[in-house]
Design an enzyme around this catalytic site. Structure first.
Site: not given
Length: 534
Positions: A42, A22-24, A27, A19-20, A135
């Site tokens: 996560k 990013g660079g980190m 998800v 569902i998501g 962040d």
């Protein structure tokens, strides 16, 4: 690693689709099998698991995050370190992000202030527990189904980067360069002021739709501006609200609010001043505040506010004018380096400053060495008749006619009243068809428009040029100030030319006037370009 390793590490959860990302990390959605509770999982980057030191640090940070219990922080339900995976299980929020609402429907100024107060409340609680976020941005603020704002992704950036901003050799940034504090970009010691900066930058954007720095350039240029430039003033937002926002994004951490709560106290008071004591109840966004902040939110700011003409904040939603086209870097120990190692201080535009200095010096010298003196003409009190023989007297200044007199009294020609007040020093006179000659006034030059006018013009142009240069250095203005410097510089040259000519009783001539004007324009333009680049 495949999704199967996540499923194997979390047997008590039904792991769903992604569902998501990013660079980190990535998800996934999920549901606790026994409780039926929806969760967000996560999955941290593999570099965390591959680096034993980073892995230990994140486990310590995860314990801190799990202890955070605040209405405006996304709670961590579980942390699993198994089979090469580092997984954080958190509350799943399906109300969208602050960014999605800001970009699609827009947010009113009242909503933006309420959202920021909620974020600051959660941040202060985390800071008190020893956790920095590093962040903060609209995409990391999520809404519950009931409209409560919660801050997500606490501490992940701090663990991964040890507080410093990381970039790839190609210039991609791990994190979000638009909101990064200068000290974070340079890898300096970090305090809650770094999160204050990011939150203040976010509020700046929510209130005006734009960021506090000029657009353009890649992520490295974006970070470099935050390190070496002052933010632009917040336009169309009245005091004291604008002052609170600008203090929160000061380049120097010592000039910012010392923590999130002091920021929230001033923000709540400024919002009460702007929107009324009951603004927070009317806005409809649930916000849990500390007692000091809550008291400030119902009391207008007690600080004196200077009256000024400014556009009042309307009830109309403000929408984002920017999209984020810069892809985030993926965490990889072999490609990421500290941003401080690739950020270079802006080069000093010494050549432009040299051109400005030479042009300015030449502009000042030229009137001293040009044209003749009063000894070659006639000097008398021009308030009375000009005692010369002839039937017609023409008086000019650098080719501009000042008087054309054909009537004379027995003592000579009587100059019109305006001319008598204009002339100071020496002008050019011509009688009938005879050769022209210098005509000087023996009164003090300060009683003439030529004298006082040139001095006032000199002060005016100097003041405006200095103001332009200061605004350019602080990045409070742009190309318009550079363009405006040209006529101001030309006026400065004319003022110097005329003032020196009057005081030394030199005969002003048009070629010298144009020379001084062009030199003044060149000096002002070079100085403005140098200030803009510095």
């Amino acid at each position: 690693m495949t999704l199967s390793s996540v499923v194997a590490a979390l047997p008590q959860y039904a792991v769903g689709e992604q569902i998501g990302e990013g660079g980190m990390g990535v998800v996934y959605g999920g549901v606790h099998r026994q409780l039926g509770r929806p969760v967000a999982i996560k999955r941290l980057p593999h570099a965390v698991a591959e680096d034993p030191r980073m892995s230990e640090r994140f486990e310590h940070e995860a314990r801190l995050l799990a202890r955070l219990d605040h209405p405006h922080i996304v709670p961590v339900y579980d942390y699993v370190r198994q089979q090469g995976e580092h997984l954080l299980v958190m509350e799943r929020l399906d109300g969208g992000t602050v960014w999605s609402r800001f970009a699609e429907d827009g947010l009113t100024a009242q909503q933006s202030c309420a959202i920021t107060l909620a974020a600051l409340s959660g941040l202060h609680a985390a800071h008190e527990a020893g956790v920095l976020h590093l962040d903060v941005k609209p995409k990391n603020l999520l809404f519950t189904s009931t409209g409560v704002v919660k801050v997500a992704d606490f501490g992940i950036s701090q663990v991964v980067s040890e507080g410093a901003t990381l970039v790839t050799h190609a210039g991609a940034v791990l994190g979000t360069p638009a909101y990064i504090a200068p000290e974070q970009a340079m890898g300096n010691a970090l305090t809650p002021a770094a999160d204050v900066y990011a939150t203040g930058t976010m509020l700046y954007e929510l209130l005006c739709g734009d960021l506090p720095f000029e657009r353009g350039g890649g992520p490295i240029a974006m970070i470099q501006k935050r390190v070496y430039q002052d933010p632009r003033p917040l336009q169309n937002v009245p005091e004291p609200l604008a002052g609170v926002v600008m203090r929160s994004i000061a380049r120097d951490p010592a000039a910012r609010y010392r923590n999130a709560e002091t920021f929230a106290i001033d923000l709540a008071g400024a919002a009460a001043h702007q929107f009324g004591p009951d603004w927070l109840m009317r806005v409809g966004t649930p916000v849990h505040l500390a007692p000091q902040v809550s008291a400030s939110s119902t009391n207008p700011s007690l600080r004196p506010v200077r009256e000024r003409d400014t556009v009042s904040l309307s009830q109309q939603p403000i929408r984002a004018t920017l999209v984020d086209p810069i892809p985030a870097a993926r965490l990889s120990g072999s490609t990421l380096v500290p941003a401080a190692s690739v950020i270079k201080p802006p080069s000093s535009p010494w050549l432009l400053w040299l051109v400005a200095a030479v042009a300015l010096l030449t502009m000042v010298v030229v009137p001293f060495v040009s044209s003749g003196t009063q000894d070659k003409g006639i000097t008398q009190d021009l308030a009375g008749p000009v005692r010369v023989d002839g039937t017609r007297l023409v008086v000019t200044l650098a080719g501009i006619p000042l008087a054309d007199v054909t009537e004379r009294v027995p003592e000579g020609f009587v100059l019109p009243g305006a001319t008598r007040w204009i002339v100071g020093g020496v002008v050019t006179a011509k009688v009938d068809d005879q050769p022209s000659f210098p005509l000087g006034s023996d009164r003090t030059p300060w009683l003439s428009i030529m004298g006082t006018g040139s001095a006032l013009l000199l002060l005016f142009t100097l003041a405006y040029l200095e103001s332009n240069l200061r605004a350019l250095r602080k990045r409070q203005t742009g190309v318009a100030a550079v363009i405006a410097s040209v006529p101001l510089g030309f006026g400065l040259g004319l003022a110097v030319w005329l003032l020196v000519s009057v005081l030394l009783k030199h005969e002003p001539t048009l070629p010298i006037a144009l020379t001084c004007g062009v030199l003044g324009a060149a000096a002002a333009l070079s100085a403005s370009l140098a200030a803009k680049r510095a």
